[in-house]
Design an enzyme around this catalytic site. Structure first.
Site, PDB file in Angstrom:
ATOM      1  N   THR A  62       0.839  -1.201   0.000  1.00 19.44           N
ATOM      2  CA  THR A  62       0.000   0.000   0.000  1.00 19.44           C
ATOM      3  C   THR A  62       0.877   1.255   0.000  1.00 19.44           C
ATOM      4  O   THR A  62       1.965   1.238   0.565  1.00 19.44           O
ATOM      5  CB  THR A  62      -0.853  -0.040   1.284  1.00 19.44           C
ATOM      6  OG1 THR A  62      -1.787  -1.098   1.144  1.00 19.44           O
ATOM      7  CG2 THR A  62      -1.585   1.249   1.546  1.00 19.44           C
TER       8      THR A  62
ATOM      9  N   VAL B  17     -12.933  -5.430   1.532  1.00 21.80           N
ATOM     10  CA  VAL B  17     -12.443  -4.053   1.608  1.00 21.80           C
ATOM     11  C   VAL B  17     -11.501  -3.973   2.802  1.00 21.80           C
ATOM     12  O   VAL B  17     -11.824  -4.457   3.889  1.00 21.80           O
ATOM     13  CB  VAL B  17     -13.619  -3.060   1.783  1.00 21.80           C
ATOM     14  CG1 VAL B  17     -13.088  -1.654   1.998  1.00 21.80           C
ATOM     15  CG2 VAL B  17     -14.543  -3.103   0.567  1.00 21.80           C
TER      16      VAL B  17
ATOM     17  N   ASP C 162      -8.372  -1.666   5.109  1.00 24.21           N
ATOM     18  CA  ASP C 162      -8.373  -0.474   5.967  1.00 24.21           C
ATOM     19  C   ASP C 162      -8.114   0.819   5.205  1.00 24.21           C
ATOM     20  O   ASP C 162      -8.502   1.904   5.659  1.00 24.21           O
ATOM     21  CB  ASP C 162      -7.283  -0.618   7.039  1.00 24.21           C
ATOM     22  CG  ASP C 162      -5.895  -0.819   6.423  1.00 24.21           C
ATOM     23  OD1 ASP C 162      -5.760  -1.652   5.496  1.00 24.21           O
ATOM     24  OD2 ASP C 162      -4.951  -0.133   6.849  1.00 24.21           O
TER      25      ASP C 162
ATOM     26  N   GLY D   7      -4.897  -5.379   6.847  1.00 25.41           N
ATOM     27  CA  GLY D   7      -5.989  -4.413   6.958  1.00 25.41           C
ATOM     28  C   GLY D   7      -7.065  -4.746   7.962  1.00 25.41           C
ATOM     29  O   GLY D   7      -7.614  -3.855   8.630  1.00 25.41           O
TER      30      GLY D   7
HETATM   31  N1  ASP Z   1      -3.466  -2.450   4.351  1.00 27.02           N
HETATM   32  C1  ASP Z   1      -3.665  -3.046   3.059  1.00 27.02           C
HETATM   33  C2  ASP Z   1      -4.918  -3.840   3.081  1.00 27.02           C
HETATM   34  O1  ASP Z   1      -5.140  -4.590   4.015  1.00 27.02           O
HETATM   35  C3  ASP Z   1      -2.524  -3.887   2.622  1.00 27.02           C
HETATM   36  C4  ASP Z   1      -1.195  -3.195   2.568  1.00 27.02           C
HETATM   37  O2  ASP Z   1      -0.855  -2.427   3.473  1.00 27.02           O
HETATM   38  O3  ASP Z   1      -0.461  -3.402   1.606  1.00 27.02           O
HETATM   39  O4  ASP Z   1      -5.685  -3.758   2.159  1.00 27.02           O
END
Ligand code: ASP
Length: 332
Positions: A197, A226, A228, A250
């Protein structure tokens, strides 16, 4: 007498003015995801390419801040660069879901107004952060998902569209295949090596903060999952004292309301940014069984970048103008 109290009031007023009002100090911090990033798995050439794109994203945001632009424009500019880079799990290079497609999530928040925009489950919007911002600025809503969000994009000619396979990269397809193999073998289904992310938090000359986060989610995710990143308060938050963008598993970031909790600890308990960010990322998230990291920034321009994985792609420019990029825990 009157003159004395006037002078006194003026003097006190000046003394109470924060330093950045005189010097117009700005700050910017970005991330390209936390996860299991091992030195031996990342070739020097790849590491150079990743750092170069982090630098380009930092430059894009900093160019806005340096010329007196808003934190909101700065975080947007940084995220667009990271979305276009195939190295990160956002926009081009987003991870594949279980169906072999992409569902992109993003959100943006402006601290001083608490305006926010978010999108989830996109498959044809080239820059999800741009659509999140459009939701904030050109709709009465905060969050739009799936077909509805795509239909909203149809009404906005400035939103660039692509075919769903435009986001594909070989590296992410291999990761999907590996995740499927692991799943079939009954092994842990959440390989944290695939976080990636992107996020940005900025402080502008006016002393305002904005935060933005964009992601493809998690490899092999299914059923309209979906994460975070588009949930205001979980993967992204900004108010007038603090801004946060998260990266990690997430589900745990939602359950710990990570981004809001960091800023709330500062507001309610008077914690410093560093203490608050550390307590949430290395305390609350870990206690629940999750992992990941976050970037955070306060109105004095302090920056925190805690993570509990082996690495987190990150880069920053501090109010004194010093800058850096880092990948591993022991990077300076
Ligand atoms: N936080 C993101 C999710 O769970 C994944 C990531 O940080 O790459 O969608």
């Amino acid at each position: 007498m009157i003159r004395t109290s006037l002078l006194l009031a003026l003097g006190l007023g000046l003394a109470a003015m924060p330093a950045f009002a005189e010097e117009a100090r700005t700050a910017l911090v970005i991330h390209g995801g936390a996860g299991v990033i091992e030195r031996r798995a990342l070739s020097q050439q790849d590491e150079r390419a990743v750092r170069k794109d982090l630098d380009r994203a930092l430059d894009a945001g900093h160019a806005v801040l340096r010329t007196g632009g808003s934190a909101l424009d700065a975080v947007t500019a940084s995220i667009v660069v990271l979305e276009e880079s195939p190295w990160f799990n956002a926009g081009k290079g987003a991870v594949f879901n279980a169906a072999g497609g992409h569902e992109l999530d993003a959100s943006i928040m402006e601290g001083q107004t608490r305006r926010a925009g978010a999108v989830a489950g996109l498959s044809t919007v080239r820059s999800p952060i741009t659509l999140a911002r459009t939701v904030m600025e050109h709709s009465p809503h905060v969050m739009m998902a799936g077909a509805g969000a795509e239909a909203f994009a149809d009404t906005r000619p400035e939103i660039a569209r692509v075919r769903p396979d435009w986001f594909d990269t070989d590296r992410r397809r291999e990761q999907l295949e590996e995740a499927r193999r692991m799943e079939n073998a009954g092994q842990a289904a959440i390989p944290s090596s695939y976080f990636g992310t992107v996020g940005a938090v900025a402080l502008d000359r006016q002393g305002h903060i904005a935060a933005a986060t964009s992601t493809g989610g998690m490899t092999n995710k299914r059923f309209g999952r979906v994460g975070d990143a588009p949930i205001i308060g979980a993967g992204n938050w900004a108010d007038d004292r603090c801004g946060v963008s998260g990266t990690g598993w997430g589900e745990f970031y939602i359950r710990a309301a990570v981004a809001h909790d960091i800023c709330a600890r500062m507001a309610y308990r008077g914690d410093s940014l560093a203490v608050a960010a550390e307590a949430v990322v290395n305390g609350e998230v870990v206690k629940l069984g999750g992992n990941g990291g976050a970037i955070a920034l306060d109105r004095e321009g302090n920056i925190a970048m805690p993570f509990n994985t082996s690495g987190m792609y990150r880069a920053w420019i501090k109010p004194d103008g010093s800058r850096g990029t880092a990948v591993f825990r022991d990077d300076k």
